[in-house]
Design an enzyme around this catalytic site. Structure first.
Site, PDB file in Angstrom:
ATOM      1  N   ARG A 285     -32.807 -28.946  50.121  1.00 14.80           N
ATOM      2  CA  ARG A 285     -33.966 -28.291  49.508  1.00 14.80           C
ATOM      3  C   ARG A 285     -33.936 -28.404  47.979  1.00 14.80           C
ATOM      4  NH1 ARG A 285     -38.522 -24.750  49.376  1.00 14.80           N
ATOM      5  NH2 ARG A 285     -38.299 -23.549  47.490  1.00 14.80           N
TER       6      ARG A 285
ATOM      7  N   ARG B  89     -21.835 -28.330  53.233  1.00 18.29           N
ATOM      8  CA  ARG B  89     -22.789 -28.345  52.114  1.00 18.29           C
ATOM      9  C   ARG B  89     -22.363 -27.396  50.994  1.00 18.29           C
ATOM     10  NH1 ARG B  89     -27.777 -26.071  53.679  1.00 18.29           N
ATOM     11  NH2 ARG B  89     -28.183 -26.500  51.512  1.00 18.29           N
TER      12      ARG B  89
ATOM     13  N   ARG C 158     -40.388 -22.019  53.044  1.00 17.25           N
ATOM     14  CA  ARG C 158     -39.834 -22.198  51.698  1.00 17.25           C
ATOM     15  C   ARG C 158     -40.805 -23.017  50.870  1.00 17.25           C
ATOM     16  NH1 ARG C 158     -33.349 -23.016  51.833  1.00 17.25           N
ATOM     17  NH2 ARG C 158     -33.598 -22.298  49.692  1.00 17.25           N
ATOM     18  N   PRO C 159     -41.901 -22.410  50.446  1.00 19.26           N
ATOM     19  CA  PRO C 159     -42.904 -23.157  49.682  1.00 19.26           C
ATOM     20  C   PRO C 159     -42.419 -23.483  48.268  1.00 19.26           C
ATOM     21  CG  PRO C 159     -43.530 -20.847  49.840  1.00 19.26           C
ATOM     22  CD  PRO C 159     -42.268 -20.995  50.630  1.00 19.26           C
ATOM     23  N   ILE C 160     -43.109 -24.378  47.601  1.00 17.64           N
ATOM     24  CA  ILE C 160     -42.759 -24.725  46.213  1.00 17.64           C
ATOM     25  C   ILE C 160     -43.966 -24.536  45.300  1.00 17.64           C
ATOM     26  CG2 ILE C 160     -40.818 -26.277  46.712  1.00 17.64           C
ATOM     27  CD1 ILE C 160     -42.830 -28.623  46.400  1.00 17.64           C
ATOM     28  N   ASP C 161     -44.861 -23.630  45.709  1.00 17.31           N
ATOM     29  CA  ASP C 161     -46.085 -23.422  44.932  1.00 17.31           C
ATOM     30  C   ASP C 161     -45.805 -22.942  43.502  1.00 17.31           C
ATOM     31  OD1 ASP C 161     -45.153 -21.171  46.476  1.00 17.31           O
ATOM     32  OD2 ASP C 161     -46.872 -20.041  45.747  1.00 17.31           O
TER      33      ASP C 161
ATOM     34  N   ILE D  41     -35.578 -11.551  50.344  1.00 17.40           N
ATOM     35  CA  ILE D  41     -35.803 -12.811  49.620  1.00 17.40           C
ATOM     36  C   ILE D  41     -36.445 -13.868  50.526  1.00 17.40           C
ATOM     37  CG2 ILE D  41     -34.734 -14.618  48.205  1.00 17.40           C
ATOM     38  CD1 ILE D  41     -34.576 -11.813  46.946  1.00 17.40           C
TER      39      ILE D  41
ATOM     40  N   CYS E 292     -31.618 -25.850  54.157  1.00 17.10           N
ATOM     41  CA  CYS E 292     -31.437 -24.828  55.199  1.00 17.10           C
ATOM     42  C   CYS E 292     -32.786 -24.366  55.724  1.00 17.10           C
ATOM     43  CB  CYS E 292     -30.715 -23.612  54.636  1.00 17.10           C
ATOM     44  SG  CYS E 292     -28.949 -23.755  54.620  1.00 17.10           S
TER      45      CYS E 292
ATOM     46  N   LYS F 215     -21.836 -24.390  43.683  1.00 14.37           N
ATOM     47  CA  LYS F 215     -22.823 -25.381  44.146  1.00 14.37           C
ATOM     48  C   LYS F 215     -24.164 -25.161  43.454  1.00 14.37           C
ATOM     49  CE  LYS F 215     -25.116 -24.734  48.215  1.00 14.37           C
ATOM     50  NZ  LYS F 215     -26.577 -24.894  48.060  1.00 14.37           N
ATOM     51  N   ASN F 216     -24.595 -23.906  43.422  1.00 14.08           N
ATOM     52  CA  ASN F 216     -25.939 -23.634  42.921  1.00 14.08           C
ATOM     53  C   ASN F 216     -26.054 -23.734  41.398  1.00 14.08           C
ATOM     54  OD1 ASN F 216     -26.666 -23.315  45.539  1.00 14.08           O
ATOM     55  ND2 ASN F 216     -27.035 -21.103  45.437  1.00 14.08           N
TER      56      ASN F 216
ATOM     57  N   ASP G   8     -27.631 -14.905  49.726  1.00 17.17           N
ATOM     58  CA  ASP G   8     -26.629 -15.848  50.238  1.00 17.17           C
ATOM     59  C   ASP G   8     -25.394 -15.141  50.799  1.00 17.17           C
ATOM     60  OD1 ASP G   8     -28.282 -17.905  49.621  1.00 17.17           O
ATOM     61  OD2 ASP G   8     -27.111 -18.681  47.946  1.00 17.17           O
TER      62      ASP G   8
HETATM   63  C1  UD1 Z   1     -31.813 -20.683  45.439  1.00 14.34           C
HETATM   64  C2  UD1 Z   1     -30.434 -20.985  45.957  1.00 14.34           C
HETATM   65  C3  UD1 Z   1     -30.253 -20.354  47.324  1.00 14.34           C
HETATM   66  C4  UD1 Z   1     -30.547 -18.868  47.255  1.00 14.34           C
HETATM   67  C5  UD1 Z   1     -31.905 -18.601  46.608  1.00 14.34           C
HETATM   68  C6  UD1 Z   1     -32.182 -17.137  46.345  1.00 14.34           C
HETATM   69  C7  UD1 Z   1     -29.895 -23.120  44.978  1.00 14.34           C
HETATM   70  C8  UD1 Z   1     -29.633 -24.553  45.196  1.00 14.34           C
HETATM   71  N1  UD1 Z   1     -30.274 -22.426  46.062  1.00 14.34           N
HETATM   72  O1  UD1 Z   1     -32.750 -21.247  46.363  1.00 14.34           O
HETATM   73  O2  UD1 Z   1     -28.909 -20.567  47.728  1.00 14.34           O
HETATM   74  O3  UD1 Z   1     -30.556 -18.348  48.565  1.00 14.34           O
HETATM   75  O4  UD1 Z   1     -31.993 -19.280  45.340  1.00 14.34           O
HETATM   76  O5  UD1 Z   1     -31.177 -16.592  45.555  1.00 14.34           O
HETATM   77  O6  UD1 Z   1     -29.731 -22.595  43.893  1.00 14.34           O
HETATM   78  N2  UD1 Z   1     -40.708 -19.101  46.799  1.00 14.34           N
HETATM   79  C9  UD1 Z   1     -42.066 -19.285  46.860  1.00 14.34           C
HETATM   80  N3  UD1 Z   1     -42.623 -20.306  46.145  1.00 14.34           N
HETATM   81  C10 UD1 Z   1     -41.867 -21.131  45.346  1.00 14.34           C
HETATM   82  C11 UD1 Z   1     -40.478 -20.920  45.287  1.00 14.34           C
HETATM   83  C12 UD1 Z   1     -39.917 -19.894  46.014  1.00 14.34           C
HETATM   84  O7  UD1 Z   1     -42.767 -18.562  47.558  1.00 14.34           O
HETATM   85  O8  UD1 Z   1     -42.441 -22.026  44.715  1.00 14.34           O
HETATM   86  C13 UD1 Z   1     -40.092 -18.037  47.581  1.00 14.34           C
HETATM   87  C14 UD1 Z   1     -39.165 -18.610  48.657  1.00 14.34           C
HETATM   88  O9  UD1 Z   1     -39.876 -18.979  49.794  1.00 14.34           O
HETATM   89  C15 UD1 Z   1     -38.237 -17.465  48.890  1.00 14.34           C
HETATM   90  C16 UD1 Z   1     -38.114 -16.841  47.512  1.00 14.34           C
HETATM   91  O10 UD1 Z   1     -39.232 -17.274  46.763  1.00 14.34           O
HETATM   92  O11 UD1 Z   1     -38.797 -16.560  49.784  1.00 14.34           O
HETATM   93  C17 UD1 Z   1     -36.836 -17.196  46.784  1.00 14.34           C
HETATM   94  O12 UD1 Z   1     -36.760 -18.598  46.617  1.00 14.34           O
HETATM   95  P1  UD1 Z   1     -36.002 -19.275  45.390  1.00 14.34           P
HETATM   96  O13 UD1 Z   1     -35.458 -18.217  44.485  1.00 14.34           O
HETATM   97  O14 UD1 Z   1     -36.898 -20.312  44.828  1.00 14.34           O
HETATM   98  O15 UD1 Z   1     -34.794 -19.946  46.130  1.00 14.34           O
HETATM   99  P2  UD1 Z   1     -34.265 -21.424  45.958  1.00 14.34           P
HETATM  100  O16 UD1 Z   1     -34.349 -21.836  44.523  1.00 14.34           O
HETATM  101  O17 UD1 Z   1     -34.884 -22.287  46.985  1.00 14.34           O
END
Ligand code: UD1
Length: 437
Positions: A91, A398, A120-123, A328, A115, A22-23, A306
């Site tokens: 997400r 999912r 789960r910020p996107i900064d 994480i 989930c 999936k990922n 995961d």
């Molecule tokens: C992806 C996977 C998810 C997995 C995760 C970690 C997909 C679709 N999903 O999620 O299954 O659990 O990787 O291996 O591939 N963070 C920030 N700011 C950001 C982005 C992330 O602070 O802009 C933090 C998140 O809150 C979290 C950590 O970084 O605490 C890891 O997030 P990230 O690696 O981005 O996970 P996803 O890409 O959402």
């Protein structure tokens, strides 16, 4: 609303073919927005993937699925906005952002769903895109309006954390940007390598250094490719844990054992016998697992977050005490409340969970709290004494193709009921003697 009816005291045995990841499929579909015609094989049939295909069509790609193969055909035009209903469905819809800006020079999206794993910020995504020349402002409550009037520009990016999604977003944005983008501190998950292989197949110029630095030399345009999505290491790990928890045996086929090393190490230490071949893993579980020691989630190649919930289900019935440290995500222990209902002994303090194995779990009325937490609850219920009913199984759809069917084919006593759940929680419903669903 569908539920699982689980009989309990199942012993897993047999072999299972693992579907595509999936990922890996999701970012590849997001990248297809800027590619020529593509054939994506081994594309798993999951609700998250269905959302990604809907988004892709919305953005101007014709999409046809035939079995496990998805054909994408880029059309002229297409929208630069993703409707809120699609954004909030998962997400990872945010990984479409870089591709939309690369294709249209602008994008409008709402903040993503998915989930509930704490904050789960996107900064990191947004800071990187800004450095590549994107202007971003927030409109109303949670709509991002992005524009790159002079196109995307390659740059040096040092990520503060190896975010998987941000790394993917940047790679997709950078492949057709002007100049070179260099990402240090990038995520190294196998799914990222698969995205890079897909894009390079389409004519991108992406290299990975031994230190993990990803360098992307922007190209004019991308053509299409036929690409096979890598196997789903988390689905594979889940079936291995199913055998480990139930004292059974399973061969997971069509996998890359190299992607499973950290999970296999824990299972091996806990008393499982593990045999790896080139594309399969055979695991035999002991009558009762030993404790798992200290399980720390880390970015790849560390133990994956995961797999944390599923391994915790194994620890719940193991001998001795196991300690989990979730590094994480904060708030990724929502499954604990459900494992407690089965009689598990788990204490949580912030990011640490101490699991004292109990000799026997018992069945109960359960719910899936999230995708992987839901899988953990199912495995714990399979190993428990007595029947269970598990609700909110949409989370499992999912990430696992026909989860109950695959487990049943391995001898598990589990079936899916599509009937409406009426709130009745007595044990006769669970046993199926008198269905009240
Ligand atoms: C992806 C996977 C998810 C997995 C995760 C970690 C997909 C679709 N999903 O999620 O299954 O659990 O990787 O291996 O591939 N963070 C920030 N700011 C950001 C982005 C992330 O602070 O802009 C933090 C998140 O809150 C979290 C950590 O970084 O605490 C890891 O997030 P990230 O690696 O981005 O996970 P996803 O890409 O959402």
């Amino acid at each position: 609303m569908a539920v699982y009816i689980v009989g309990g005291k199942s012993r897993i045995g047999g072999s299972v073919r693992i579907h595509g990841a999936k990922n890996a499929a999701l970012p590849i579909l997001a990248a297809a927005v800027i590619c020529g015609d593509c054939v994506i094989e081994n594309c798993p049939d999951l609700t998250d993937v269905a959302v990604a295909l809907d988004i892709l069509q919305h953005l101007g790609c014709r999409v046809v699925r035939e079995g496990g193969t998805v054909y994408t055909h880029r059309l002229e035009g297409g929208d630069h906005c993703i409707p809120d209903a699609l954004m909030s469905a998962m997400r990872s819809s945010i990984v479409f952002l870089g591709g939309i800006i690369a294709r249209h020079g602008k994008a409008e999206v709402t903040l993503p769903g998915g989930c509930e794993l704490g904050k789960r910020p996107i900064d990191i995504h947004l800071a990187a895109l800004r450095r590549m020349g994107v202007r971003i402002r927030e409109k109303g409550s949670g709509t991002l309006v992005c524009s790159a009037p002079r196109g995307l520009q390659g740059t040096e990016l040092a990520l503060p954390f190896p975010s998987v999604g941000a790394t993917e977003n940047i790679i997709i944005a950078a492949v057709t940007a002007r100049g070179t983008t260099r990402i240090t501190g990038a995520a190294r998950e196998p799914e990222i390598r698969d995205l890079i292989a897909f894009l390079n197949g389409c004519g991108a110029q992406i290299t990975c250094g031994v230190d993990g630095t990803i360098t992307i030399q922007g190209v004019e345009k991308l053509h299409g490719v036929t690409h096979r999505v890598i196997p789903d290491r988390i689905a594979a790990g889940t079936f291995l844990c199913a055998a480990a928890i139930t004292g059974g045996s399973v061969e997971v086929q069509d996998v890359n054992p190299g992607h499973l090393l950290s999970t296999l190490a824990y299972l091996n230490n806990a008393g499982c016998s593990v045999t790896t071949r080139i594309d399969s893993v055979l695991l035999r579980g002991p009558e009762r697992l030993n404790e798992l020691g200290i399980v720390k989630t880390l970015p790849y190649p560390g133990f994956p977050t995961d797999m944390q919930a599923v391994l915790m289900a194994a620890a719940a019935g193991a001998k001795g005490t196991s300690v989990f440290v979730e590094n994480i995500f904060d708030g990724r222990y929502r499954h604990v409340s459900e494992l407690l209902k089965l009689g598990a002994d788990i204490r949580v303090l912030d990011r640490v969970a101490v699991v004292t194995g109990v000799p026997e779990l018992h069945g109960g009325q359960l719910r899936c709290t999230d995708l992987r937490g839901g899988a953990a609850v199912v495995l714990a219920a399979l190993s428990a004494q007595g029947p269970s009913v598990i609700r909110e199984i949409r989370h499992i759809d999912r990430g696992y193709e026909d989860f109950s069917g695959s487990l049943r084919a391995l001898g598990a006593d589990i079936r899916r009921e599509e009937a409406e759940w009426n709130g009745n929680t007595d044990q006769s419903a669970a046993s199926g003697d008198e269905k009240k669903l």
